[in-house]
Design an enzyme around this catalytic site. Structure first.
Site, mmCIF file in Angstrom:
data_model
loop_
_atom_site.group_PDB
_atom_site.id
_atom_site.type_symbol
_atom_site.label_atom_id
_atom_site.label_comp_id
_atom_site.label_asym_id
_atom_site.label_seq_id
_atom_site.Cartn_x
_atom_site.Cartn_y
_atom_site.Cartn_z
ATOM 1 N N LYS A 34 -40.308 -28.167 -58.353
ATOM 2 C CA LYS A 34 -38.886 -28.158 -58.709
ATOM 3 C C LYS A 34 -38.114 -27.043 -58.000
ATOM 4 C CE LYS A 34 -39.670 -28.158 -63.232
ATOM 5 N NZ LYS A 34 -39.397 -28.203 -64.691
ATOM 6 N N CYS A 35 -38.736 -26.416 -57.032
ATOM 7 C CA CYS A 35 -38.127 -25.311 -56.286
ATOM 8 C C CYS A 35 -37.215 -25.859 -55.190
ATOM 9 C CB CYS A 35 -39.238 -24.464 -55.657
ATOM 10 S SG CYS A 35 -38.669 -23.091 -54.639
ATOM 11 N N GLY A 36 -36.189 -25.107 -54.868
ATOM 12 C CA GLY A 36 -35.298 -25.493 -53.772
ATOM 13 C C GLY A 36 -36.001 -25.555 -52.428
ATOM 14 N N PHE A 37 -37.146 -24.877 -52.307
ATOM 15 C CA PHE A 37 -37.920 -24.921 -51.064
ATOM 16 C C PHE A 37 -38.931 -26.077 -51.051
ATOM 17 C CE2 PHE A 37 -37.046 -20.180 -51.026
ATOM 18 C CZ PHE A 37 -36.110 -20.242 -50.007
ATOM 19 N N ALA A 38 -38.974 -26.881 -52.092
ATOM 20 C CA ALA A 38 -39.946 -27.983 -52.171
ATOM 21 C C ALA A 38 -39.919 -28.924 -50.963
ATOM 22 C CB ALA A 38 -39.771 -28.765 -53.477
#
Length: 157
Positions: A34-38
């Protein structure tokens, strides 16, 4: 001391020694679905596909330490596979900092102290390990994995 001294657990509960990868360059990443870097999962998979025939193994280690991961190991791995096409090994959800950190990550951060600070600041911190199990470089979460190609190419030769 090298990464071969550590045991880790796949998302299916199978525990193994990293000695299994002796002689292989490794890219070890703490991840969170769920990270923006996913979206980096796609680049990590691309590196894995491009260099696995030359021995590179990418290892994903989900962490919810930054509150951006689901609570279930299998669900985290399934999201990686279904959403991003990940085929590299994914492991159980673990802490990467503090007293409860996975021992492997204590070792990785100790080996790279002074590089981006001693603790892991965010998801998608990446560690490049040579064929002898020694950490050769640490990359910031924002580093696009494809920018790591020159260093990876040195290790797979």
């Amino acid at each position: 001391m090298s990464i071969y001294n550590y045991q880790v657990t796949l998302e299916n509960g199978e525990t193994y020694s990293l000695e299994k990868y002796k002689g292989h360059p490794l890219l070890i990443v703490n991840t969170a679905t769920k990270c923006g870097f996913a979206p980096q999962f796609k680049q990590l998979e691309e590196l894995y596909e491009d260099y696995q025939d030359q021995g590179l193994v990418v290892l994903g280690f989900p962490s919810n330490q930054f509150h951006q991961e689901v609570d279930d190991d299998a669900q985290a791995a399934a999201t990686c596979r279904m959403t991003y096409g990940v085929s590299f090994p994914m492991h159980t959800i673990q802490n990467v900092n503090g007293e409860d950190a996975l021992p492997l990550f204590k070792y990785l951060t100790d080996e790279t102290q002074g590089v981006l600070g001693s603790s892991i600041k965010w998801n998608f911190t990446k560690f490049l390990v040579n064929r002898d199990g020694q950490v050769v470089k640490r990359y910031a979460p924002k580093t696009n994995p494809l920018k790591m190609k020159p260093e990876i190419e040195k290790l797979v030769k």
